[in-house]
Structures are given as structure tokens and as C-alpha cells.
Design an enzyme around this catalytic site. Structure first.
Site, short mmCIF file in Angstrom:
data_model
loop_
_atom_site.label_atom_id
_atom_site.label_comp_id
_atom_site.label_asym_id
_atom_site.label_seq_id
_atom_site.Cartn_x
_atom_site.Cartn_y
_atom_site.Cartn_z
N CYS A 91 17.53 -6.56 15.95
CA CYS A 91 17.12 -7.42 16.28
C CYS A 91 14.98 -6.13 16.58
O CYS A 91 14.29 -5.32 17.01
CB CYS A 91 16.81 -6.72 17.86
SG CYS A 91 15.43 -8.07 19.73
N CYS A 124 12.63 -6.73 19.77
CA CYS A 124 13.22 -5.03 20.63
C CYS A 124 12.39 -3.52 20.46
O CYS A 124 12.08 -2.67 20.43
CB CYS A 124 14.97 -5.25 20.38
SG CYS A 124 15.70 -6.93 21.47
N ASP A 125 13.17 -3.34 18.65
CA ASP A 125 12.58 -2.03 18.86
C ASP A 125 11.33 -2.17 17.46
O ASP A 125 11.19 -0.38 16.88
CB ASP A 125 13.82 -2.09 17.37
CG ASP A 125 15.37 -2.00 18.94
OD1 ASP A 125 15.22 -2.21 19.71
OD2 ASP A 125 16.42 -2.61 17.96
#
Ligand SMILES: Cc1cc2nc3c(=O)[nH]c(=O)nc-3n(C[C@H](O)[C@H](O)[C@H](O)COP(=O)(O)OP(=O)(O)OC[C@H]3O[C@@H](n4cnc5c(N)ncnc54)[C@H](O)[C@@H]3O)c2cc1C
Lengths: 212, 315
Positions: free
Chosen positions: B144, B147-148
Site C-alpha cells: 500500500c 500507507c507506507d
């Protein structure tokens, strides 16, 4: 300029009206030169205006209030009611984490959380201190689930602290804990796991971490 | 800056239609069903908007000439559905009973009944299934970007998969990282030309086409990706600090517990989005089909919603 949309403001007003029965204290901790403090302060100010029982207070990280709450980082937010449940937010509770902030306020205001009997019982049996750190980013849709469980667990057992840590605001901390993907959950410094887990699995990790 | 709110509503136990999954397909089906004046409950375990919501920018969905953030598109679709009286249960469906006139859908929190069921659970990123992948998940392996990405500021990363999602997310990651090594199994780049052109404008990208990932290597954390050139068999290790994997999807159909015929895990439907069980429909990425995109998910959802209305009206 207001951060929240009018329609969201209206929705939240109604929800707060329905759910909040007890005073909710939102404590904000700041220090001079802190990068995101003004942003978080504005978020909290806008939210606290949506219900008369949400009481925002602003403290310096060097204050006595910070010491009694064990706050050393900024920006930090504590949500408490008749007592300090151990619900903490470090960094910016925006993006998907805004939802965690809202639900934390509603839980404290309602004086109850939605956890199964089984979970409550097992959490009640824990007699050691537990600190659950949940590292998140604001663009992570899977993160609020983990934050929410940590906060609800904190709510039902006074020995448990649930901390959301928004990693972008604390890159060194994220580095120290080896966070490269979120959500990453660290229990009592030692035990950790990645990804969001359902209630019963999350509980098992907590029990495992305290050697239950 | 966005402020996401998971909106709750009162729920009944019985509805005309139960829609599982609030991605573009499920939300569109719900909109059509609600406009037919039937009651509809949509289940969602993460957030309304579905997989599209973890996409930083969607540029090929008509109506948004500047592109639209996945999160924004999801929020708008959700709002449109709510305006029509669609209700939501932010719960994960864990089991279903699909036979007979009354269908049952079970979540961790309760049980609901409906006359028709729509399966719109989409798909999740598929793991590559190579050694090191599980070991380093969260220690350099990620699925993701939104997200990261922040954890890879000024780092060297690899992106596995040069399809549209790999390239689109690669563009996002390029805002953070020092360099990207793109790895693709096929000898060509499958992504749309326009995306290829944009990625190639960056100087800090490199392509390894016709390469198969053999292993993700490292000690405590990811240190590289071992790949093999498929025609020559030549192996090498590409040294990186992280690997983002966008190589294929697997359908979210585990909750069906074998109660429905699947093909490679996908739900099979006819062109009316009907499955082999009367009153049970499917739409979007979860369905056996050729192109998995927001536009096709929405198209499926419309056909599906219309079929559900027809079914409920007893026609
Ligand atoms: C990185 C990436 C980039 C992409 N870029 C583009 C692009 O630029 N343009 C484009 O058109 N498409 C793009 N796509 C594809 C697009 O996202 C999908 O085709 C589209 O989202 C499919 O919609 P859907 O409604 O069928 O499924 P999804 O969007 O996957 O929605 C399914 C929903 O069901 C929920 N769900 C699953 N199981 C359960 C359960 N048991 N109980 C409750 N809820 C459940 C999921 O949480 C999810 O929200 C991209 C995909 C990825 C991964």
C-alpha cells in the site's frame, strides 16, 4: 479557513448529540516550534465546538498536567472523562485517523465501548500494565481499526494505555521501532505485529505480550 | 487535508437487498437499488470506496479531467448512496446463507436477512508467493503506497509489477523515494502508454523487464530482490531498501465458504450479473471478467442494480 466540511460538521453535531452523555475532556499538549501543533490545535478546536460537553484545554509539554499524564512528545492529545483512561494520540489525527479521534470522543462521552463480553472479561483479568503503541499514517485506511481497538482496550482496563502514533510526525521514533509498514502495533515495547487484526486476534496478541 | 469519518446509521435486521462490499461496484448497485425504492444495506469492512480509496489518483475515470483522488471518489459515491437512503453496516461479512427466498448474511456483530444479495467484495493484492515475502512484510515489503510511502523518504525501492496500478503507485512513490527499480515479468510494460511516458520522464527509474522475482533477500530487513531474466536464466540481486508489490489481485471470496461455484476464486455471472443461485448477484472485481477498473466496476454495478430491482419486483 475551516478545516472540516459543513456537511461533516452537521453529521458530527447530530452524532455527538446522540452519543455524548458525560463531559469529555480533550487535553492538548504543545510546545513552541512544534511543527504540527497549530494544525492539531485547529482540528481540536473545530471538533470541540460541535458539542457543549467537549472541553478542550491547552497545555505546555513542560506543564504539571503533562507530567501527570506522562506526556513527553508533541503534538499530543489525551481524551478523558471522569478519569484518565489511557487514550492517547501523538501526531496529527487527520486523514483516516480523524475517525479514531471522533470515536474516542464518542466512547468517552457515552461512557461505554462496543467490545464483546468475552473480550471485556479477558481484558479485566489482565493485572499487569500494558502499553499498546499503534503506528499509523494518515493515508492508511487499515489503520483506524487497530487504533480503535487499542483505545477501547484502554477504556475498559485502567492498566492499559492505547497510543496512536502518527509516524510522519515522529520519524525518529518510527525508525527506532523499525516501522516500515502500517499499522504496526507494539505491545510493552517487546511484542509487535503488523496489519490490522479483528478484536479476538488483537486480544490474543495482547495476552501473549503480557505472558498470559 | 482530508478528514475521514466512518458514518454510522440505525440498522434494521431485514432489507430487500444486502450488498457486500462498498467499493465502486457495490455502491453503484446500491444506488440503482435505492432508486428503485427498495431498502438496501451495504456491508463494508474497511472503508467505503474500496480498493479505489487506496489509490492516490484515478485519472481514467471520466468526469474528472484533472483526475480524482481515490479517497475523494469513494467519499462522493458514498454520499450519493446515503442521499438516496442507502444504509451502511461497517462490519466484515464472515458467512452467508444464499439458498432459498430469504438470504442470510453474517458478520462478526450480527446477522441480517435479505431477499437479494449482491457480492461486490472486490479483490486484494496478491502475494508473489516467493521466499522472504512473508518474513519481510512490514520490514520492507509493502502492498500500500498511500500507507507506507513516508517510510521510504530518500530510499531506494523496487516496485514489482508494471501494470497500471504498479506504474500509478510508482508515480506517487517517486515523490518520496530516491529511486525505483521496476520489475516486470513480461518482456513489455503492460501499463497504459500515458503512464509509461510519465514514469520514464523521471531520471531515477530503471526497468527490469522479462524478469521473475525469485526471492526477497535481507537479514533483519529487506536488502534486495533476487530476480532471474526469463530468457537467459541470468540471476542478479537488485539492492533496495524496500519492495512494493502490485502484481496481481486475488478475489475476496473466502467468506463464501464454498457455498458458491467459483472459477479461480472469482464469482461467475451471466451478463445480467446473476450468479448460479437465484437472487444472488455479483459485480465488480470479484467477478470473472477481463478488465478490472473503476469504470468497469461502476458499469457492472449499474447492470447488477437494475437486475436486482427486476428480481425484487418479481419480473
Ligand atoms: C494500486 C491500485 C491502483 C489502481 N488504479 C486504478 C486507476 O487508476 N483507475 C481505475 O479505474 N482503476 C484502478 N484500480 C482498480 C480499481 O481500484 C478497482 O478495479 C475497483 O476498485 C474495483 O471496484 P470493486 O467495487 O469491484 O471492488 P473494491 O474496490 O475492491 O471494493 C470491494 C470492497 O469490499 C470490501 N470487502 C471485501 N470483503 C468484505 C467482507 N467480507 N465484508 C465486508 N466488506 C468486504 C472491501 O473492503 C472493499 O471496500 C487500481 C487498483 C489498485 C490496487
Amino acid at each position: 479557513m475551516a478545516l472540516l466540511r459543513d456537511e461533516d460538521r452537521e453529521y458530527l453535531k447530530k452524532e455527538f448529540e446522540k452519543k455524548i452523555r458525560n463531559p469529555v475532556k480533550v487535553l492538548f499538549f504543545e510546545k513552541e516550534g512544534c511543527e504540527n501543533c497549530d494544525l492539531v490545535k485547529q482540528i481540536l478546536t473545530e471538533v470541540s465546538e460541535l458539542h457543549p460537553e467537549i472541553h478542550l484545554s491547552i497545555h505546555d509539554v513542560e506543564s504539571d498536567e503533562a507530567k501527570t499524564h506522562g506526556i513527553e512528545l508533541t503534538p499530543a492529545v489525551v481524551i478523558e472523562g471522569e478519569k484518565d483512561y489511557g487514550i492517547r494520540f501523538y501526531g496529527v489525527p487527520a486523514g483516516y485517523e480523524f475517525n479514531s479521534l471522533i470515536e474516542g470522543i464518542m466512547d468517552v462521552g457515552a461512557g461505554e465501548v462496543e467490545l464483546s463480553e468475552e473480550t471485556r472479561k479477558k481484558l479485566g483479568e489482565l493485572d499487569k500494565p500494558v502499553v499498546i503503541k499503534v503506528f499509523v499514517t494518515t493515508g492508511c485506511p487499515y489503520c483506524p481499526g487497530a487504533v480503535r481497538l487499542a483505545h477501547m482496550f484502554a477504556f475498559v482496563n485502567d492498566r492499559i494505555k492505547g497510543e496512536m502514533i502518527e509516524a510522519n510526525s515522529f520519524p525518529e521514533l518510527a525508525n527506532r521501532y523499525g516501522v516500515y509498514a502500517v499499522p504496526k502495533v507494539i505491545i510493552n515495547e517487546e511484542h509487535s505485529f503488523e496489519g490490522s487484526l479483528p478484536e479476538s486476534e488483537f486480544l490474543k496478541e495482547v495476552i501473549k505480550a503480557v505472558g498470559g | 487535508m482530508e478528514f475521514f469519518i466512518k458514518k454510522e446509521n440505525e440498522k434494521k435486521r431485514e432489507y430487500d437487498a444486502l450488498v457486500i462490499g462498498a467499493g465502486p461496484a457495490g455502491l453503484t448497485a446500491a444506488i440503482y437499488i435505492a432508486r428503485g425504492r427498495f431498502s438496501v444495506l451495504v456491508f463494508e469492512k474497511v472503508i467505503p470506496g474500496g480498493l479505489a480509496a487506496t489509490t492516490h489518483l484515478i485519472e481514467n475515470y471520466p468526469g474528472f479531467p484533472e483526475g480524482v483522488e481515490g479517497e475523494e471518489l469513494g467519499r462522493l459515491m458514498e454520499k450519493q448512496a446515503r442521499n438516496l437512503g442507502v444504509e451502511f453496516a461497517m462490519e466484515e461479512v464472515v458467512d452467508v446463507e444464499l439458498e432459498g427466498e430469504k438470504k442470510r448474511v453474517k458478520t462478526r456483530d450480527g446477522e441480517y436477512e435479505g431477499k437479494a444479495v449482491v457480492i461486490a467484495t472486490g479483490s486484494s493484492h496478491k502475494k508473489l508467493g516467493v521466499p522472504g515475502e512473508d518474513k519481510f512484510t512490514g520490514k520492507g515489503v509493502s502492498y500500500c503506497a498511500t500507507c507506507d510511502a513516508p517510510f521510504y523518504k530518500d530510499k531506494k525501492i523496487a516496485v514489482v509489477g508494471c501494470g497500471n496500478s504498479g506504474m500509478q503507485e510508482g508515480l506517487y512513490l517517486l515523490r518520496f523515494v530516491r529511486s525505483i527499480d521496476f520489475i516486470e515479468y513480461f518482456p513489455y510494460i503492460p501499463a497504459d502508454r500515458i503512464l509509461q511516458e510519465r514514469v520514464k520522464k523521471h531520471e531515477n527509474v530503471k526497468f527490469h523487464l522479462n524478469h521473475q522475482v525469485l526471492e526477497i533477500v535481507g537479514d533483519e530487513r529487506v536488502e534486495g530482490v533476487r530476480v532471474k531474466k526469463r530468457d537467459t536464466g541470468e540471476e542478479k540481486v537488485i539492492e533496495v531498501d524496500g519492495v512494493f508489490i502490485f502484481a496481481g489481485l486475488s478475489p475476496n471470496t473466502a467468506f463464501l465458504n464454498g457455498k458458491m461455484e467459483l472459477e479461480d476464486g472469482y464469482v461467475v455471472t451471466d451478463e445480467f450479473m446473476r450468479t448460479s443461485i437465484p437472487g444472488v448477484f455479483a459485480c465488480g472485481d470479484v467477478r470473472k471478467k477481463v478488465l478490472r477498473q473503476v469504470a468497469t466496476a461502476v458499469g457492472d454495478g449499474a447492470v447488477c442494480g437494475a437486475s436486482v430491482v427486476e428480481y425484487l419486483e418479481g419480473r
